[in-house]
Scaffold this motif. Structure first.
Motif, mmCIF file in Angstrom:
data_model
loop_
_atom_site.group_PDB
_atom_site.id
_atom_site.type_symbol
_atom_site.label_atom_id
_atom_site.label_comp_id
_atom_site.label_asym_id
_atom_site.label_seq_id
_atom_site.Cartn_x
_atom_site.Cartn_y
_atom_site.Cartn_z
ATOM 1 N N GLU A 38 0.819 -1.207 0.000
ATOM 2 C CA GLU A 38 0.000 0.000 0.000
ATOM 3 C C GLU A 38 0.858 1.265 0.000
ATOM 4 O O GLU A 38 0.610 2.185 -0.767
ATOM 5 C CB GLU A 38 -0.917 0.011 1.229
ATOM 6 N N LEU A 39 1.861 1.296 0.857
ATOM 7 C CA LEU A 39 2.700 2.486 0.993
ATOM 8 C C LEU A 39 4.125 2.077 1.310
ATOM 9 O O LEU A 39 4.366 1.139 2.082
ATOM 10 C CB LEU A 39 2.190 3.391 2.125
ATOM 11 N N SER A 40 5.064 2.782 0.721
ATOM 12 C CA SER A 40 6.473 2.605 1.067
ATOM 13 C C SER A 40 7.131 3.973 1.084
ATOM 14 O O SER A 40 6.539 4.970 0.644
ATOM 15 C CB SER A 40 7.173 1.672 0.073
ATOM 16 N N ALA A 41 8.339 4.022 1.588
ATOM 17 C CA ALA A 41 9.030 5.301 1.702
ATOM 18 C C ALA A 41 9.240 5.917 0.321
ATOM 19 O O ALA A 41 9.595 5.210 -0.627
ATOM 20 C CB ALA A 41 10.370 5.105 2.401
ATOM 21 N N TYR A 61 -7.985 7.168 2.699
ATOM 22 C CA TYR A 61 -6.748 7.681 3.283
ATOM 23 C C TYR A 61 -6.228 6.766 4.392
ATOM 24 O O TYR A 61 -7.005 6.077 5.064
ATOM 25 C CB TYR A 61 -6.956 9.091 3.840
ATOM 26 N N ILE A 62 -4.934 6.813 4.583
ATOM 27 C CA ILE A 62 -4.278 6.090 5.674
ATOM 28 C C ILE A 62 -3.547 7.109 6.534
ATOM 29 O O ILE A 62 -2.802 7.945 6.018
ATOM 30 C CB ILE A 62 -3.272 5.055 5.137
ATOM 31 N N ALA A 63 -3.780 7.063 7.814
ATOM 32 C CA ALA A 63 -2.993 7.827 8.778
ATOM 33 C C ALA A 63 -2.020 6.867 9.443
ATOM 34 O O ALA A 63 -2.396 5.750 9.802
ATOM 35 C CB ALA A 63 -3.882 8.490 9.815
ATOM 36 N N ALA A 64 -0.773 7.275 9.578
ATOM 37 C CA ALA A 64 0.233 6.399 10.165
ATOM 38 C C ALA A 64 1.299 7.232 10.859
ATOM 39 O O ALA A 64 1.460 8.421 10.566
ATOM 40 C CB ALA A 64 0.877 5.517 9.095
ATOM 41 N N SER A 65 2.002 6.615 11.766
ATOM 42 C CA SER A 65 3.180 7.241 12.357
ATOM 43 C C SER A 65 4.352 7.041 11.412
ATOM 44 O O SER A 65 4.499 5.980 10.800
ATOM 45 C CB SER A 65 3.493 6.630 13.720
ATOM 46 N N VAL A 66 5.181 8.066 11.290
ATOM 47 C CA VAL A 66 6.345 8.007 10.412
ATOM 48 C C VAL A 66 7.567 8.395 11.220
ATOM 49 O O VAL A 66 7.568 9.402 11.938
ATOM 50 C CB VAL A 66 6.184 8.939 9.201
ATOM 51 N N SER A 67 8.618 7.595 11.104
ATOM 52 C CA SER A 67 9.845 7.834 11.854
ATOM 53 C C SER A 67 11.036 7.771 10.912
ATOM 54 O O SER A 67 11.001 7.069 9.896
ATOM 55 C CB SER A 67 9.995 6.794 12.968
ATOM 56 N N VAL A 68 12.080 8.494 11.242
ATOM 57 C CA VAL A 68 13.308 8.435 10.449
ATOM 58 C C VAL A 68 14.265 7.396 11.012
ATOM 59 O O VAL A 68 15.362 7.216 10.502
ATOM 60 C CB VAL A 68 14.014 9.807 10.386
ATOM 61 N N TRP A 78 1.377 11.271 9.765
ATOM 62 C CA TRP A 78 1.246 11.624 8.360
ATOM 63 C C TRP A 78 -0.071 11.062 7.819
ATOM 64 O O TRP A 78 -0.625 10.109 8.374
ATOM 65 C CB TRP A 78 2.394 11.047 7.531
ATOM 66 N N ILE A 79 -0.540 11.652 6.694
ATOM 67 C CA ILE A 79 -1.703 11.144 5.972
ATOM 68 C C ILE A 79 -1.276 10.783 4.556
ATOM 69 O O ILE A 79 -0.536 11.535 3.904
ATOM 70 C CB ILE A 79 -2.849 12.178 5.939
ATOM 71 N N PHE A 80 -1.770 9.640 4.069
ATOM 72 C CA PHE A 80 -1.439 9.167 2.725
ATOM 73 C C PHE A 80 -2.721 8.900 1.955
ATOM 74 O O PHE A 80 -3.681 8.319 2.482
ATOM 75 C CB PHE A 80 -0.617 7.872 2.796
ATOM 76 N N ASP A 81 -2.749 9.310 0.697
ATOM 77 C CA ASP A 81 -3.873 9.042 -0.193
ATOM 78 C C ASP A 81 -3.635 7.696 -0.874
ATOM 79 O O ASP A 81 -2.637 7.527 -1.596
ATOM 80 C CB ASP A 81 -3.989 10.155 -1.238
ATOM 81 N N ARG A 82 -4.531 6.733 -0.672
ATOM 82 C CA ARG A 82 -4.342 5.391 -1.212
ATOM 83 C C ARG A 82 -4.455 5.357 -2.736
ATOM 84 O O ARG A 82 -3.922 4.460 -3.374
ATOM 85 C CB ARG A 82 -5.356 4.420 -0.593
ATOM 86 N N LYS A 83 -5.178 6.317 -3.298
ATOM 87 C CA LYS A 83 -5.364 6.335 -4.754
ATOM 88 C C LYS A 83 -4.196 6.994 -5.476
ATOM 89 O O LYS A 83 -3.705 6.491 -6.485
ATOM 90 C CB LYS A 83 -6.664 7.052 -5.097
ATOM 91 N N THR A 84 -3.754 8.134 -4.971
ATOM 92 C CA THR A 84 -2.715 8.912 -5.661
ATOM 93 C C THR A 84 -1.322 8.687 -5.096
ATOM 94 O O THR A 84 -0.325 8.995 -5.749
ATOM 95 C CB THR A 84 -3.036 10.409 -5.591
ATOM 96 N N GLY A 85 -1.229 8.170 -3.860
ATOM 97 C CA GLY A 85 0.059 7.987 -3.220
ATOM 98 C C GLY A 85 0.629 9.252 -2.611
ATOM 99 O O GLY A 85 1.724 9.228 -2.042
ATOM 100 N N LYS A 86 -0.097 10.360 -2.708
ATOM 101 C CA LYS A 86 0.391 11.611 -2.141
ATOM 102 C C LYS A 86 0.375 11.540 -0.618
ATOM 103 O O LYS A 86 -0.495 10.911 -0.022
ATOM 104 C CB LYS A 86 -0.460 12.779 -2.624
ATOM 105 N N GLN A 87 1.344 12.209 0.018
ATOM 106 C CA GLN A 87 1.428 12.190 1.467
ATOM 107 C C GLN A 87 1.509 13.607 2.024
ATOM 108 O O GLN A 87 1.925 14.533 1.326
ATOM 109 C CB GLN A 87 2.636 11.382 1.944
ATOM 110 N N ARG A 88 1.090 13.728 3.269
ATOM 111 C CA ARG A 88 1.107 15.034 3.921
ATOM 112 C C ARG A 88 1.422 14.833 5.395
ATOM 113 O O ARG A 88 0.838 13.976 6.059
ATOM 114 C CB ARG A 88 -0.251 15.714 3.746
ATOM 115 N N GLN A 89 2.379 15.605 5.924
ATOM 116 C CA GLN A 89 2.752 15.499 7.319
ATOM 117 C C GLN A 89 1.854 16.386 8.168
ATOM 118 O O GLN A 89 1.703 17.568 7.899
ATOM 119 C CB GLN A 89 4.221 15.899 7.508
#
Length: 640
Positions: A38-41, A61-68, A78-89
């Motif tokens: 579904e999502l990768s870096a 949309y998927i909301a997830a924790s993101v860590s470096v 962060w929020i990710f759009d499952r259709k477009t793959g766009k992400q927003r912090q």
């Protein structure tokens, strides 16, 4: 009525058609069951790790924790759009984050905001943020042993929040409460005594709440009916690996998904045997959530991290790579023989699910011996302990595959003595049906201390007797004899204590600290070198004087500093850095000025005289990504 008879050719044709149809159906089902990425870096930020996802009510949309970092620390939402793959912090890093940051995101029922828990400001709290990133606000504090155990959830109408909270000062006593968003009113939901409750999850119909309860060393997956207040246990286990963490009820109410790190399971909502969602090879699954009304699970999938075990001669600075293993241990994981001729440790399995191996490495000829330990190298496991220069004591229990993976009670645990010169086990020092954790041997080899039943026990090798030494009722994660063998240094609930073996008294090491590290060191029988931090502060290296009870700063910086060791020349070595990017420093014995000693080195363990060092070097950062999978195959019963 007579049964019609069909020609043999027709019966054969019909049977062939049925067989081909079933094969096609099974093939379609197998294809549907294949995991879907579904999502990768993103390519411009390959270091990002996405974990513990949640799906918006509309499924887009998927909301997830993101860590470096590869261990999920300093996370943001962060929020990710499952259709477009766009992400927003949505949330930004905060210097006051204690360790984990922002985790356990939960979409509001109207899809306009996200609930999460965080250790910002050095304490656990529940936060709310709009999906446009505006109006981040702290709703309330939560008394919890760790931010993960503060995880909260929405009511289906979006008016209340369910969360766990400790009762008083007892870290083993907590219950569930609701917080009303309109007026801030708090109501208690559960009234359990002598139990720890965490991971609440509201059913989609609003009639019940799932949660994990722990009492008397047994864990339960429980459902409470809100109208009647009645509870029922869905499944329980005495196996400590079965966590029942983050349970989620499917939309149809028939199945519950949960994880017991590093494994993910589903179980029928009326009970039964949990069924594991098997990961691909060298992968682990965490944080499952149902994808709407379907039988698909969304989860984050992590590569099994691997590291090189390296031995360094501190006199010549020559290194030797012993082997590569899964570095799953948190506390002291290796031990040196008194002479420094051997180093031993428990090697974690590459798949995170097999039995572990006791490894004994000989320094002079660089020979390696492996002994099946049948002991999981989890953060609670212990390094072996040396009875003499050639005899080692280690824990052994019945196979994980035959007991723990089934979710039942583990088999017999034993403390076994192994002679490295004869390559054979010489005796069983102690055995019990309970699980042994932590081993420490007195310097004269007479006493063996170990953790059992959440307390410290001691086996006297001269009298051939075992007796209970402490009665605290908390798991022990560090155990060390003082240099004169008159006291034990131990760690429980992230704090260090010294137990005097003559008087039986136990005193806290610097009780003002909010957290203390897992690898302290007796420098003398009256001094302890350790790492600790106050609320909201960085971890620092300190020295405790047992006579005065005073603690002084040895070294601190703008980064976390821990795992200290002082050699015979007075030089102090320690780890410094943000989590996942550790560097070993060396402090001058007189000026205490720091200089870099080893880069990318973690979990250092020195021999008694400081002449030898073993440490882990992480090979590469393990990737963490979001996947989904249809798990209906696990729900199906056998064909009639």
């Amino acid at each position: 009525m007579p049964v019609p008879s069909y020609p043999a050719a027709f019966r054969w044709t019909f049977a062939l058609w049925m067989a081909l149809s079933l094969m096609a159906s099974w093939q379609d089902q197998a294809t549907a069951q294949e995991p879907v990425l579904e999502l990768s870096a993103p390519s411009d930020q390959p270091e990002l790790s996405m974990h513990h996802p949640d799906i918006s009510p509309d499924g887009q949309y998927i909301a997830a924790s993101v860590s470096v970092t590869e261990n999920w620390e300093q996370s943001t939402i962060w929020i990710f759009d499952r259709k477009t793959g766009k992400q927003r912090q949505l949330t930004a890093p905060d210097t006051t984050m204690r360790r984990w940051g922002d985790v356990c995101a939960r979409w509001s029922p109207d899809g306009k905001s996200i609930l999460f828990v965080s250790d910002r400001n050095g304490t656990s709290g529940v936060y709310l943020v709009d999906i446009n990133g505006a109006s981040l606000r702290r709703l309330f504090d939560v008394e919890a042993t760790d931010v993960w155990y503060a995880q909260a959830d929405w009511s289906p109408d979006g008016e209340r929040i369910i969360y766990p909270n400790l009762i008083g000062d007892d870290e083993n006593q907590s219950n569930l409460f609701t917080y009303h968003l309109t007026n801030g009113a708090v109501e208690q939901v559960t009234e359990e005594d002598n139990a720890s409750i965490a991971f609440p999850s509201w059913s989609s119909d609003g009639l019940s709440i799932l949660y994990r309860m722990e009492r008397d060393k047994r864990r339960y997956l429980v459902r409470i009916r809100l109208e009647s207040g009645k509870t029922d246990t869905i499944v329980s286990s005495e196996n400590e690996e079965m966590e029942f963490a983050f349970p989620r009820l499917s939309m149809d109410g028939n199945w519950i998904a949960f994880h017991s790190a590093p494994k993910t399971y589903i179980v029928s909502s009326i009970g039964g045997e949990p069924r594991e969602v098997l990961p691909p090879e060298d992968r682990q699954l965490f944080g499952p959530v149902w994808d709407g009304a379907s039988h698909r699970l969304l989860y984050h999938q992590a590569e099994v991290e691997r590291g090189q075990v390296i031995v360094r001669d501190m006199r010549t600075m020559i290194e030797w790579t012993v082997l590569s293993m899964s570095p799953t241990v948190f506390a002291q994981w290796a031990s040196w023989s008194p002479s420094g001729a051997y180093v031993s440790f428990l090697a974690g399995p590459s798949d995170g699910r097999s039995d572990s191996t006791l490894v004994i490495a000989t320094v002079n000829d660089r020979q390696i011996r492996e002994v099946q330990a049948d002991w999981p190298t989890t953060p609670g496991s212990n390094a072996p302990a040396w009875l003499s220069n050639s005899v080692i004591a280690y824990c052994k229990r019945d196979s994980l595959r035959s007991s723990a993976e089934a979710g039942g009670v583990t088999g017999v645990s034993r403390i076994v003595a192994y002679d490295v010169t004869k390559n054979t086990s010489t005796e069983v020092l102690y055995e019990t049906p309970s699980q042994i954790q932590r081993l420490a041997v007195s310097h004269d080899g007479e006493l063996v201390a170990f953790g059992l039943e959440q307390d410290i026990w001691i086996y006297d090798r001269v009298d051939n007797m075992a007796y209970q030494e402490t009665f605290n009722g908390h798991p022990v994660s560090v155990l060390q004899f003082s240099t004169d063998d008159t006291a034990l240094l131990f760690r429980e609930n992230n704090h260090l204590y010294i137990h005097d073996l003559d008087s039986g008294e136990t005193t806290a090491v610097s009780p003002d600290d909010d957290w203390q590290g897992p690898q302290p060191m007796w420098t003398t029988d009256r001094e302890v070198l350790y790492s600790g931090a106050v609320t909201g502060g960085m971890v620092q290296v300190r020295s405790l004087n047992r006579d005065s009870g005073e603690s002084r700063l040895v070294y601190g910086s703008k980064k976390h500093c821990w795992r200290p060791f002082r050699n015979q020349d007075g030089q102090v070595f320690l780890q410094e850095g943000p989590p996942g990017k550790w560097t070993m420093l060396m402090l001058d014995g007189q000026t205490e000025k720091a200089a870099e000693f080893l880069a990318n080195a973690t979990r250092p363990v020195f021999s008694n005289d400081g002449s030898m060092l073993v440490y882990l070097k992480i090979e590469e950062q393990a990737s963490v990504s979001i996947w989904s999978r249809d798990v209906s195959y696990l729900m199906a019963t056998a064909l009639p």
